[in-house]
Design an enzyme around this catalytic site. Structure first.
Site, mmCIF file in Angstrom:
data_model
loop_
_atom_site.group_PDB
_atom_site.id
_atom_site.type_symbol
_atom_site.label_atom_id
_atom_site.label_comp_id
_atom_site.label_asym_id
_atom_site.label_seq_id
_atom_site.Cartn_x
_atom_site.Cartn_y
_atom_site.Cartn_z
ATOM 1 N N GLU A 60 -55.891 -57.403 -58.272
ATOM 2 C CA GLU A 60 -56.509 -56.602 -57.214
ATOM 3 C C GLU A 60 -57.738 -55.876 -57.772
ATOM 4 O O GLU A 60 -57.645 -55.179 -58.763
ATOM 5 C CB GLU A 60 -55.506 -55.595 -56.654
ATOM 6 C CG GLU A 60 -54.250 -56.212 -56.058
ATOM 7 C CD GLU A 60 -54.477 -57.011 -54.783
ATOM 8 O OE1 GLU A 60 -55.580 -56.924 -54.192
ATOM 9 O OE2 GLU A 60 -53.549 -57.727 -54.368
ATOM 10 N N CYS A 124 -48.233 -50.368 -52.708
ATOM 11 C CA CYS A 124 -48.967 -50.965 -53.833
ATOM 12 C C CYS A 124 -50.401 -50.450 -53.846
ATOM 13 O O CYS A 124 -50.892 -49.975 -54.873
ATOM 14 C CB CYS A 124 -48.947 -52.491 -53.743
ATOM 15 S SG CYS A 124 -47.319 -53.207 -54.063
ATOM 16 N N HIS A 143 -50.462 -58.278 -58.271
ATOM 17 C CA HIS A 143 -49.409 -58.681 -57.346
ATOM 18 C C HIS A 143 -48.820 -60.000 -57.842
ATOM 19 O O HIS A 143 -49.564 -60.907 -58.214
ATOM 20 C CB HIS A 143 -49.962 -58.889 -55.926
ATOM 21 C CG HIS A 143 -49.804 -57.703 -55.061
ATOM 22 N ND1 HIS A 143 -50.851 -57.106 -54.404
ATOM 23 C CD2 HIS A 143 -48.691 -56.992 -54.721
ATOM 24 C CE1 HIS A 143 -50.402 -56.081 -53.707
ATOM 25 N NE2 HIS A 143 -49.093 -55.988 -53.887
#
Length: 184
Positions: A60, A124, A143
């Site tokens: 991410e 998250c 993730h």
């Protein structure tokens, strides 16, 4: 993923690895993430979360401050719908995650790695933004798909080991640039 897989593999003698399981609760995240940064003053924090929608191991790029409407495991949602009142809308990791992705893809051919700009506006993303804010961008979020869909715990553990090792290399290579450009 079993958090102990990475602990078993480790990151070499020169890296102190601390593994924590953070509850899926906004208020706990708001308390524990700053506490962990103060307690350890780490060079880097890498968060890992399971996404039922993930089909690859996903790096991410950024965390988002607003848009949190889903209830957590304690049936709570921040009234402000944001992580940090008055914080920037989006904070990018200081890491060159494209470089990390390329290096990991070259060295871990059995595991697909990709990049994302949206960690999902749930715990998250909330955790990631909170950590990015505390660290002035010295955080990352990965993730992973659920176990067996398609990777085993061993494959995910090895992939995370390689990802974190590459993140540390990239961070060390870009240290001078990072220190002058990321203040909130």
């Amino acid at each position: 993923m079993n958090k102990h897989e990475l602990e078993k593999l480790g990151l070499g003698d020169s890296v102190d690895l601390y593994v924590y399981e953070v509850p899926v609760e906004y208020q706990v995240v708001q308390r524990i993430i700053p506490e962990l940064w103060k307690k350890h003053t780490p060079q880097l924090v890498v968060h890992v979360g399971v996404s039922s929608m993930a089909t690859t191991v996903t790096l991410e790029k950024c965390g988002h401050n607003v848009g949190y409407i889903g209830l957590d495991n304690s049936q709570f949602c921040p009234g402000s719908r944001c992580c940090v009142d008055g914080g920037p809308e989006c904070i990018d990791s200081v890491l060159d995650l494209e470089a990390v992705c390329q290096r990991v893809t070259a060295s871990e051919p059995g595991v697909a790695v990709s990049i994302s700009k949206d960690a999902g506006r749930y715990l998250c993303d909330f955790t990631y933004y909170t950590s990015l804010y505390e660290s002035h961008g010295r955080s990352a979020f990965v993730h992973v798909p659920p176990l067996g869909k398609p990777y085993t715990a061993v494959q995910l553990g090895r992939a995370l080991q390689t990802i974190i090792e590459e993140m540390i290399k990239v961070l060390e290579q870009s240290e001078n640039t990072i220190n002058c450009c990321h203040e909130y």
